[in-house]
Motif scaffolding. Structure first.
Motif, PDB file in Angstrom:
ATOM      1  N   ASN A  49      19.724  63.074  66.828  1.00  0.00           N
ATOM      2  CA  ASN A  49      18.937  61.716  67.740  1.00  0.00           C
ATOM      3  C   ASN A  49      19.017  60.438  66.713  1.00  0.00           C
ATOM      4  O   ASN A  49      19.541  59.432  67.390  1.00  0.00           O
ATOM      5  CB  ASN A  49      17.749  61.899  67.883  1.00  0.00           C
ATOM      6  CG  ASN A  49      17.444  63.024  69.092  1.00  0.00           C
ATOM      7  OD1 ASN A  49      18.201  63.479  69.849  1.00  0.00           O
ATOM      8  ND2 ASN A  49      16.090  63.533  68.957  1.00  0.00           N
ATOM      9  N   PHE A  50      19.093  60.702  65.493  1.00  0.00           N
ATOM     10  CA  PHE A  50      19.278  59.577  64.567  1.00  0.00           C
ATOM     11  C   PHE A  50      20.449  58.890  64.671  1.00  0.00           C
ATOM     12  O   PHE A  50      21.087  57.669  64.935  1.00  0.00           O
ATOM     13  CB  PHE A  50      18.859  60.069  63.239  1.00  0.00           C
ATOM     14  CG  PHE A  50      19.194  58.746  62.224  1.00  0.00           C
ATOM     15  CD1 PHE A  50      18.748  57.319  62.089  1.00  0.00           C
ATOM     16  CD2 PHE A  50      19.973  59.182  61.125  1.00  0.00           C
ATOM     17  CE1 PHE A  50      19.028  56.647  61.235  1.00  0.00           C
ATOM     18  CE2 PHE A  50      20.634  58.170  60.170  1.00  0.00           C
ATOM     19  CZ  PHE A  50      20.000  56.815  60.415  1.00  0.00           C
ATOM     20  N   CYS A  51      21.627  59.978  64.729  1.00  0.00           N
ATOM     21  CA  CYS A  51      23.046  59.576  64.676  1.00  0.00           C
ATOM     22  C   CYS A  51      23.553  59.234  65.806  1.00  0.00           C
ATOM     23  O   CYS A  51      24.319  58.130  66.003  1.00  0.00           O
ATOM     24  CB  CYS A  51      23.609  60.903  64.116  1.00  0.00           C
ATOM     25  SG  CYS A  51      23.658  61.312  62.485  1.00  0.00           S
ATOM     26  N   ASP A  52      22.888  59.598  67.180  1.00  0.00           N
ATOM     27  CA  ASP A  52      23.059  59.015  68.266  1.00  0.00           C
ATOM     28  C   ASP A  52      22.593  57.572  68.536  1.00  0.00           C
ATOM     29  O   ASP A  52      23.292  56.853  69.190  1.00  0.00           O
ATOM     30  CB  ASP A  52      22.222  59.813  69.202  1.00  0.00           C
ATOM     31  CG  ASP A  52      22.540  59.348  70.906  1.00  0.00           C
ATOM     32  OD1 ASP A  52      23.609  59.723  71.217  1.00  0.00           O
ATOM     33  OD2 ASP A  52      21.584  58.831  71.423  1.00  0.00           O
ATOM     34  N   GLY A  53      21.575  57.443  68.056  1.00  0.00           N
ATOM     35  CA  GLY A  53      20.886  56.149  67.933  1.00  0.00           C
ATOM     36  C   GLY A  53      21.470  54.842  67.457  1.00  0.00           C
ATOM     37  O   GLY A  53      21.416  53.931  67.693  1.00  0.00           O
ATOM     38  N   ILE A  54      22.034  55.065  66.222  1.00  0.00           N
ATOM     39  CA  ILE A  54      22.747  54.237  65.323  1.00  0.00           C
ATOM     40  C   ILE A  54      24.365  53.875  65.826  1.00  0.00           C
ATOM     41  O   ILE A  54      24.925  52.809  65.596  1.00  0.00           O
ATOM     42  CB  ILE A  54      22.829  54.560  63.957  1.00  0.00           C
ATOM     43  CG1 ILE A  54      23.802  55.749  63.604  1.00  0.00           C
ATOM     44  CG2 ILE A  54      21.389  54.787  63.228  1.00  0.00           C
ATOM     45  CD1 ILE A  54      23.754  56.060  62.351  1.00  0.00           C
ATOM     46  N   GLY A  55      24.739  54.692  66.715  1.00  0.00           N
ATOM     47  CA  GLY A  55      25.943  54.463  67.396  1.00  0.00           C
ATOM     48  C   GLY A  55      27.289  54.634  66.337  1.00  0.00           C
ATOM     49  O   GLY A  55      27.098  55.038  65.135  1.00  0.00           O
ATOM     50  N   VAL A  56      28.413  54.091  66.672  1.00  0.00           N
ATOM     51  CA  VAL A  56      29.469  54.130  65.922  1.00  0.00           C
ATOM     52  C   VAL A  56      30.248  52.707  65.818  1.00  0.00           C
ATOM     53  O   VAL A  56      30.216  51.918  66.984  1.00  0.00           O
ATOM     54  CB  VAL A  56      30.739  55.191  66.473  1.00  0.00           C
ATOM     55  CG1 VAL A  56      31.950  55.126  65.807  1.00  0.00           C
ATOM     56  CG2 VAL A  56      30.234  56.524  66.644  1.00  0.00           C
ATOM     57  N   SER A  57      30.839  52.321  64.782  1.00  0.00           N
ATOM     58  CA  SER A  57      31.419  50.887  64.769  1.00  0.00           C
ATOM     59  C   SER A  57      32.485  51.213  63.800  1.00  0.00           C
ATOM     60  O   SER A  57      32.572  51.888  62.771  1.00  0.00           O
ATOM     61  CB  SER A  57      30.354  50.037  64.176  1.00  0.00           C
ATOM     62  OG  SER A  57      30.921  48.866  63.960  1.00  0.00           O
ATOM     63  N   LYS A  58      33.382  50.192  63.939  1.00  0.00           N
ATOM     64  CA  LYS A  58      34.486  49.979  63.124  1.00  0.00           C
ATOM     65  C   LYS A  58      34.074  49.323  61.801  1.00  0.00           C
ATOM     66  O   LYS A  58      34.972  49.379  60.745  1.00  0.00           O
ATOM     67  CB  LYS A  58      35.649  49.150  63.596  1.00  0.00           C
ATOM     68  CG  LYS A  58      36.425  49.967  65.012  1.00  0.00           C
ATOM     69  CD  LYS A  58      37.483  48.913  65.316  1.00  0.00           C
ATOM     70  CE  LYS A  58      38.057  49.497  66.722  1.00  0.00           C
ATOM     71  NZ  LYS A  58      39.276  48.765  67.344  1.00  0.00           N
ATOM     72  N   ALA A  59      33.179  48.536  61.618  1.00  0.00           N
ATOM     73  CA  ALA A  59      32.702  47.527  60.521  1.00  0.00           C
ATOM     74  C   ALA A  59      31.683  48.410  59.717  1.00  0.00           C
ATOM     75  O   ALA A  59      31.119  49.603  60.255  1.00  0.00           O
ATOM     76  CB  ALA A  59      31.997  46.503  61.039  1.00  0.00           C
ATOM     77  N   ASN A  60      31.787  48.108  58.306  1.00  0.00           N
ATOM     78  CA  ASN A  60      30.770  48.942  57.481  1.00  0.00           C
ATOM     79  C   ASN A  60      29.356  48.446  58.040  1.00  0.00           C
ATOM     80  O   ASN A  60      29.155  47.368  58.478  1.00  0.00           O
ATOM     81  CB  ASN A  60      31.121  48.344  56.083  1.00  0.00           C
ATOM     82  CG  ASN A  60      32.342  49.078  55.467  1.00  0.00           C
ATOM     83  OD1 ASN A  60      32.769  50.095  55.770  1.00  0.00           O
ATOM     84  ND2 ASN A  60      32.807  48.041  54.605  1.00  0.00           N
ATOM     85  N   SER A  61      28.658  49.455  58.018  1.00  0.00           N
ATOM     86  CA  SER A  61      27.033  49.247  58.662  1.00  0.00           C
ATOM     87  C   SER A  61      26.226  49.599  57.662  1.00  0.00           C
ATOM     88  O   SER A  61      26.394  50.513  56.925  1.00  0.00           O
ATOM     89  CB  SER A  61      26.884  49.775  59.869  1.00  0.00           C
ATOM     90  OG  SER A  61      26.884  51.070  59.652  1.00  0.00           O
ATOM     91  N   VAL A  62      25.077  48.808  57.495  1.00  0.00           N
ATOM     92  CA  VAL A  62      23.897  49.141  56.980  1.00  0.00           C
ATOM     93  C   VAL A  62      22.767  49.613  57.870  1.00  0.00           C
ATOM     94  O   VAL A  62      22.470  48.532  58.833  1.00  0.00           O
ATOM     95  CB  VAL A  62      23.559  47.870  55.861  1.00  0.00           C
ATOM     96  CG1 VAL A  62      22.052  48.270  55.457  1.00  0.00           C
ATOM     97  CG2 VAL A  62      24.416  47.611  55.134  1.00  0.00           C
TER      98      VAL A  62
END
Length: 316
Positions: free
Chosen positions: A271-284
């Motif tokens: 669920n955590f992985c689902d909540g943060i989504g996917v992005s091309k940019a480096n994310s914090v």
């Protein structure tokens, strides 16, 4: 593919991200099958950042009715052990995924990698370099200044082939020579400034033994970073080896096995992985967000109780 709504329990993030868009566009054409892979390095226990990669690769395959391989990038014999291979397999299964009979290792293809390197040399696209590691960094330049070409960059294909063969035969010491791709020392992407693609390492490999003394390079980009959390396996290894924690599965560790010992469930991580989504940019990602998904998951599965650990007797 008409239905673009993710199936539950895949840990994929919201629909509409660029990966879903690419896949759905491909499925409109001639492509009708999705096949992904999860490529971990067996040089330590997996942490929460790897959980995102697991959910992404295995989750996409599950969502679109495809398959996902578990393919170890075991190219660094000095850091890898069979223990890490076993722990990674356990973590992937614990998160709810399986690779069936599709278990592979980069070491199975060492012969092919060597053939490809020879082909690059013959085409003038790779060369043997005598610069030491610190010299390579110096020649590479900075983000604001271009790099300088290695003095060995223009060796002939014949000389490079002979030197590479001698590297393979074990004639040189560790770090004495490398094979580098000939790309562009002025590239704005510093990683494209003639990166090292083979290095010498007289070390026994956990699968191939002493058959090889040169190994291909592989940079494993972490798909996630959490605030207030150490996400490098190299640094986590120091904690384990120095006895700062009680092993890779210490509940204080951000490893998947450590989270498991803390009582965190696979669904909370998905669920955590689902909540943060996917992005091309480096994310914090704020570490509090992970704690939120853990609490949200546990409140549906556990009873909340209160206790007085050190009662104080009062006379009223």
């Amino acid at each position: 593919m008409e239905n673009n709504t993710p199936a539950p329990e895949t840990g994929l993030g919201a629909t509409g991200n660029f990966i879903h868009s690419y896949i759905q566009e491909d499925l409109k054409g001639e492509l009708n099958r999705l096949h992904t892979r999860f490529p971990p390095e067996p040089n330590g226990y997996l942490h929460i950042g790897h959980a995102k990669a697991i959910c992404l690769n295995f989750g996409l395959a599950k969502l679109y009715g495809g398959k996902c391989n578990l393919r170890f990038d075991d190219t660094n014999p000095t850091k890898e052990e069979t223990e890490y291979v076993d722990s990674i397999e356990e973590d992937v299964r614990w998160l709810g995924f399986d690779w069936d009979d599709r278990l592979y290792f980069a070491s199975e293809y060492f012969d092919k990698f060597y053939e490809f390197a020879v082909s690059l040399i013959k085409k003038g696209k790779a060369y043997v370099c005598d610069l030491m590691a610190d010299e390579i960094r110096e020649y590479r330049g900075t983000l604001n200044t271009p790099g300088r070409e290695s003095p060995y960059r223009n060796r002939s294909a014949e000389e490079n082939l002979e030197l590479f063969r001698r590297m393979k035969e074990g004639e040189f010491a560790d770090g004495e020579k490398t094979l580098r791709a000939k790309i562009d020392m002025a590239s704005p992407n510093i990683n494209m400034r003639d990166p090292v693609i083979y290095r010498i390492s007289h070390s026994s490999h956990h699968r191939t033994g002493d058959e090889w003394c040169i190994y291909p390079m592989y940079d494993y980009a972490h798909p996630l970073e959490l605030t207030n959390t150490v996400m490098s396996k190299r640094h986590l290894r120091v904690l384990v080896e120095n006895g700062e924690v009680n092993g890779w599965d210490d509940p204080r560790m951000p490893t998947i096995s450590g989270l498991r010992r803390r009582g965190i469930t696979p669904s909370a991580i998905r669920n955590f992985c689902d909540g943060i989504g996917v992005s091309k940019a480096n994310s914090v990602v704020d570490s509090a967000l992970l704690e939120h998904f853990i609490r949200d998951d546990l409140k549906e599965k556990t009873k909340v109780v209160m206790a007085v650990l050190n009662p104080l007797k009062l006379v009223i």
